[in-house]
Design a protein around this motif. Structure first.
Motif, PDB file in Angstrom:
ATOM      1  N   ASP A  93       0.940  -1.094   0.036  1.00  0.00           N
ATOM      2  CA  ASP A  93       0.236   0.109  -0.088  1.00  0.00           C
ATOM      3  C   ASP A  93       1.517   0.843   0.049  1.00  0.00           C
ATOM      4  OD1 ASP A  93      -2.194   2.097   0.240  1.00  0.00           O
ATOM      5  OD2 ASP A  93      -3.027   0.961   2.184  1.00  0.00           O
ATOM      6  N   VAL A  94       0.466   1.923  -1.165  1.00  0.00           N
ATOM      7  CA  VAL A  94       1.379   3.325  -1.169  1.00  0.00           C
ATOM      8  C   VAL A  94       1.492   4.018  -0.067  1.00  0.00           C
ATOM      9  CG1 VAL A  94       2.519   3.113  -3.564  1.00  0.00           C
ATOM     10  CG2 VAL A  94      -0.333   4.750  -2.737  1.00  0.00           C
ATOM     11  N   ARG A  95       0.287   4.265   0.956  1.00  0.00           N
ATOM     12  CA  ARG A  95      -0.164   5.228   1.996  1.00  0.00           C
ATOM     13  C   ARG A  95       0.249   4.668   3.377  1.00  0.00           C
ATOM     14  NH1 ARG A  95      -4.235   6.116  -2.282  1.00  0.00           N
ATOM     15  NH2 ARG A  95      -5.061   4.019  -0.630  1.00  0.00           N
ATOM     16  N   SER A  96       0.795   3.503   3.707  1.00  0.00           N
ATOM     17  CA  SER A  96       1.265   2.902   5.338  1.00  0.00           C
ATOM     18  C   SER A  96       1.671   1.391   4.750  1.00  0.00           C
ATOM     19  CB  SER A  96      -0.632   3.227   5.697  1.00  0.00           C
ATOM     20  OG  SER A  96      -0.941   1.268   4.956  1.00  0.00           O
ATOM     21  N   PRO A  97       2.255   1.582   5.399  1.00  0.00           N
ATOM     22  CA  PRO A  97       3.520   0.226   5.908  1.00  0.00           C
ATOM     23  C   PRO A  97       2.719  -0.773   5.315  1.00  0.00           C
ATOM     24  CG  PRO A  97       3.156   1.674   7.522  1.00  0.00           C
ATOM     25  CD  PRO A  97       2.502   1.892   7.116  1.00  0.00           C
ATOM     26  N   THR A  98       1.049  -1.281   4.942  1.00  0.00           N
ATOM     27  CA  THR A  98       1.100  -2.708   4.789  1.00  0.00           C
ATOM     28  C   THR A  98       0.420  -3.095   3.865  1.00  0.00           C
ATOM     29  OG1 THR A  98      -1.058  -1.037   4.375  1.00  0.00           O
ATOM     30  CG2 THR A  98      -0.908  -2.170   7.221  1.00  0.00           C
ATOM     31  N   PHE A  99      -0.201  -4.209   2.915  1.00  0.00           N
ATOM     32  CA  PHE A  99       0.108  -4.421   1.665  1.00  0.00           C
ATOM     33  C   PHE A  99      -1.671  -5.132   1.536  1.00  0.00           C
ATOM     34  CE2 PHE A  99       4.424  -6.076   2.065  1.00  0.00           C
ATOM     35  CZ  PHE A  99       4.751  -6.218   1.383  1.00  0.00           C
ATOM     36  N   ARG A 100      -1.543  -4.834   0.296  1.00  0.00           N
ATOM     37  CA  ARG A 100      -3.464  -4.922  -0.421  1.00  0.00           C
ATOM     38  C   ARG A 100      -3.130  -6.181  -0.761  1.00  0.00           C
ATOM     39  NH1 ARG A 100      -6.038  -1.760   3.076  1.00  0.00           N
ATOM     40  NH2 ARG A 100      -5.533   0.593   2.404  1.00  0.00           N
ATOM     41  N   MET A 101      -4.918  -6.899  -0.754  1.00  0.00           N
ATOM     42  CA  MET A 101      -4.949  -8.116  -2.175  1.00  0.00           C
ATOM     43  C   MET A 101      -5.794  -7.683  -2.911  1.00  0.00           C
ATOM     44  SD  MET A 101      -5.896 -12.214  -0.717  1.00  0.00           S
ATOM     45  CE  MET A 101      -4.436 -11.903  -0.175  1.00  0.00           C
ATOM     46  N   ARG A 102      -5.584  -7.486  -3.975  1.00  0.00           N
ATOM     47  CA  ARG A 102      -6.479  -7.616  -5.023  1.00  0.00           C
ATOM     48  C   ARG A 102      -7.090  -9.300  -6.054  1.00  0.00           C
ATOM     49  NH1 ARG A 102      -3.917  -3.843  -7.860  1.00  0.00           N
ATOM     50  NH2 ARG A 102      -3.460  -5.421  -9.720  1.00  0.00           N
ATOM     51  N   GLU A 103      -7.905  -9.764  -6.010  1.00  0.00           N
ATOM     52  CA  GLU A 103      -8.803 -10.887  -6.579  1.00  0.00           C
ATOM     53  C   GLU A 103      -8.183 -10.686  -8.453  1.00  0.00           C
ATOM     54  OE1 GLU A 103     -11.499 -13.431  -5.477  1.00  0.00           O
ATOM     55  OE2 GLU A 103     -11.024 -12.791  -3.200  1.00  0.00           O
ATOM     56  N   ILE A 104      -7.534 -11.249  -9.559  1.00  0.00           N
ATOM     57  CA  ILE A 104      -7.474 -11.625 -10.867  1.00  0.00           C
ATOM     58  C   ILE A 104      -8.055 -12.174 -11.236  1.00  0.00           C
ATOM     59  CG2 ILE A 104      -5.197  -9.930 -10.007  1.00  0.00           C
ATOM     60  CD1 ILE A 104      -3.907 -11.685 -11.002  1.00  0.00           C
ATOM     61  N   GLY A 105      -8.453 -13.151 -11.256  1.00  0.00           N
ATOM     62  CA  GLY A 105      -9.285 -14.272 -11.790  1.00  0.00           C
ATOM     63  C   GLY A 105      -8.949 -15.881 -11.058  1.00  0.00           C
ATOM     64  N   THR A 106      -9.637 -16.852 -11.630  1.00  0.00           N
ATOM     65  CA  THR A 106     -10.278 -18.280 -11.400  1.00  0.00           C
ATOM     66  C   THR A 106      -9.869 -18.806 -12.127  1.00  0.00           C
ATOM     67  OG1 THR A 106     -11.453 -17.212  -9.683  1.00  0.00           O
ATOM     68  CG2 THR A 106     -11.489 -19.282 -10.125  1.00  0.00           C
ATOM     69  N   THR A 107      -8.722 -19.823 -12.222  1.00  0.00           N
ATOM     70  CA  THR A 107      -9.086 -21.186 -13.026  1.00  0.00           C
ATOM     71  C   THR A 107      -9.679 -22.741 -12.292  1.00  0.00           C
ATOM     72  OG1 THR A 107      -6.941 -21.447 -12.627  1.00  0.00           O
ATOM     73  CG2 THR A 107      -7.367 -20.249 -14.142  1.00  0.00           C
ATOM     74  N   CYS A 108      -9.357 -23.146 -13.152  1.00  0.00           N
ATOM     75  CA  CYS A 108     -10.259 -24.623 -13.355  1.00  0.00           C
ATOM     76  C   CYS A 108      -9.993 -25.548 -13.783  1.00  0.00           C
ATOM     77  CB  CYS A 108     -11.805 -24.973 -13.024  1.00  0.00           C
ATOM     78  SG  CYS A 108     -12.538 -26.275 -12.296  1.00  0.00           S
ATOM     79  N   ALA A 109      -9.111 -26.500 -13.219  1.00  0.00           N
ATOM     80  CA  ALA A 109      -8.322 -27.962 -13.465  1.00  0.00           C
ATOM     81  C   ALA A 109      -9.386 -28.696 -14.163  1.00  0.00           C
ATOM     82  CB  ALA A 109      -7.287 -28.855 -12.730  1.00  0.00           C
ATOM     83  N   GLY A 110      -8.442 -28.757 -15.493  1.00  0.00           N
ATOM     84  CA  GLY A 110      -9.053 -29.790 -15.849  1.00  0.00           C
ATOM     85  C   GLY A 110     -10.532 -29.187 -16.884  1.00  0.00           C
ATOM     86  N   ARG A 111     -10.387 -27.863 -17.294  1.00  0.00           N
ATOM     87  CA  ARG A 111     -12.213 -27.265 -17.637  1.00  0.00           C
ATOM     88  C   ARG A 111     -11.372 -26.173 -17.164  1.00  0.00           C
ATOM     89  NH1 ARG A 111     -16.130 -28.093 -12.295  1.00  0.00           N
ATOM     90  NH2 ARG A 111     -15.974 -30.360 -12.470  1.00  0.00           N
ATOM     91  N   LYS A 112     -11.839 -25.412 -18.979  1.00  0.00           N
ATOM     92  CA  LYS A 112     -11.929 -24.413 -19.648  1.00  0.00           C
ATOM     93  C   LYS A 112     -12.760 -22.983 -18.000  1.00  0.00           C
ATOM     94  CE  LYS A 112     -10.856 -25.049 -24.398  1.00  0.00           C
ATOM     95  NZ  LYS A 112     -11.418 -24.279 -26.079  1.00  0.00           N
ATOM     96  N   SER A 113     -12.152 -22.033 -18.354  1.00  0.00           N
ATOM     97  CA  SER A 113     -12.849 -20.982 -17.073  1.00  0.00           C
ATOM     98  C   SER A 113     -12.820 -19.576 -18.561  1.00  0.00           C
ATOM     99  CB  SER A 113     -12.477 -21.184 -16.280  1.00  0.00           C
ATOM    100  OG  SER A 113     -11.020 -20.611 -16.114  1.00  0.00           O
ATOM    101  N   PRO A 114     -13.295 -18.575 -17.917  1.00  0.00           N
ATOM    102  CA  PRO A 114     -13.225 -16.981 -18.984  1.00  0.00           C
ATOM    103  C   PRO A 114     -11.641 -16.405 -18.198  1.00  0.00           C
ATOM    104  CG  PRO A 114     -15.326 -17.337 -17.763  1.00  0.00           C
ATOM    105  CD  PRO A 114     -14.811 -18.412 -17.186  1.00  0.00           C
ATOM    106  N   ASP A 115     -11.585 -16.844 -16.812  1.00  0.00           N
ATOM    107  CA  ASP A 115     -10.099 -16.531 -16.602  1.00  0.00           C
ATOM    108  C   ASP A 115      -8.797 -17.366 -17.613  1.00  0.00           C
ATOM    109  OD1 ASP A 115     -11.427 -14.479 -15.261  1.00  0.00           O
ATOM    110  OD2 ASP A 115     -11.303 -15.207 -13.417  1.00  0.00           O
TER     111      ASP A 115
END
Length: 153
Positions: A93-115
């Motif tokens: 985080d640029v404003r504090s000495p901590t971290f942030r998390m942002r989800e970016i996508g999901t995949t699935c083993a053995g199947r097609k997924s949009p991400d």
């Protein structure tokens, strides 16, 4: 009386130029995998990281499906068909000495997924960020352990 007009402007970003992996130096991607959930952000505080680090040399055009395959190579439990991989970028985080998390996508083993074809560059990954992956094994009935109303592929 004034009239209002609206105009539709098309987003004209330049298409991503393909990376020549023969000529471009790869980056070190620090990946942290956890079963059924993401790591708590507290584990990324004060210069520390979770202990289960996986280091991958890759490029900014790496897709989530490609990264899924690399994780499955070293994690036999994640190879089962129907296993979900929830990807998140962990960044300072640029404003504090901590971290942030942002989800970016999901995949699935053995199947097609949009991400499957989403790349690190498309999700604004910055060299030095971490990748956190929640690995969710398949459950009877098709529901995932995180139970967040996940769509079936």
């Amino acid at each position: 009386m004034a009239t209002l007009e609206s105009m539709i402007v098309e987003d004209q970003r330049e298409p991503e130029k393909p990376i020549d992996r023969e000529k471009t130096c790869p980056l070190l991607l620090r990946v942290f995998c956890c079963n059924e959930r993401h790591h708590p952000l507290m584990e990324f505080s004060r210069g520390s990281t979770p202990t289960n680090e996986l280091q991958i040399y890759t490029w900014m055009d790496a897709t989530l499906k490609e990264l899924t395959s690399l994780v499955k190579e070293v994690n036999p439990d994640a190879r089962r068909k129907g296993t979900f991989f929830d990807f998140a970028i962990v960044f300072p985080d640029v404003r504090s000495p901590t971290f942030r998390m942002r989800e970016i996508g999901t995949t699935c083993a053995g199947r097609k997924s949009p991400d499957d074809t989403v790349t690190l560059a498309q999700k604004k990954f910055t060299i030095g960020d971490y990748l956190d992956i929640a690995i969710c094994p398949p459950r009877p009935g098709g529901m995932t352990p995180m139970g967040r109303g996940r769509r079936q592929f």
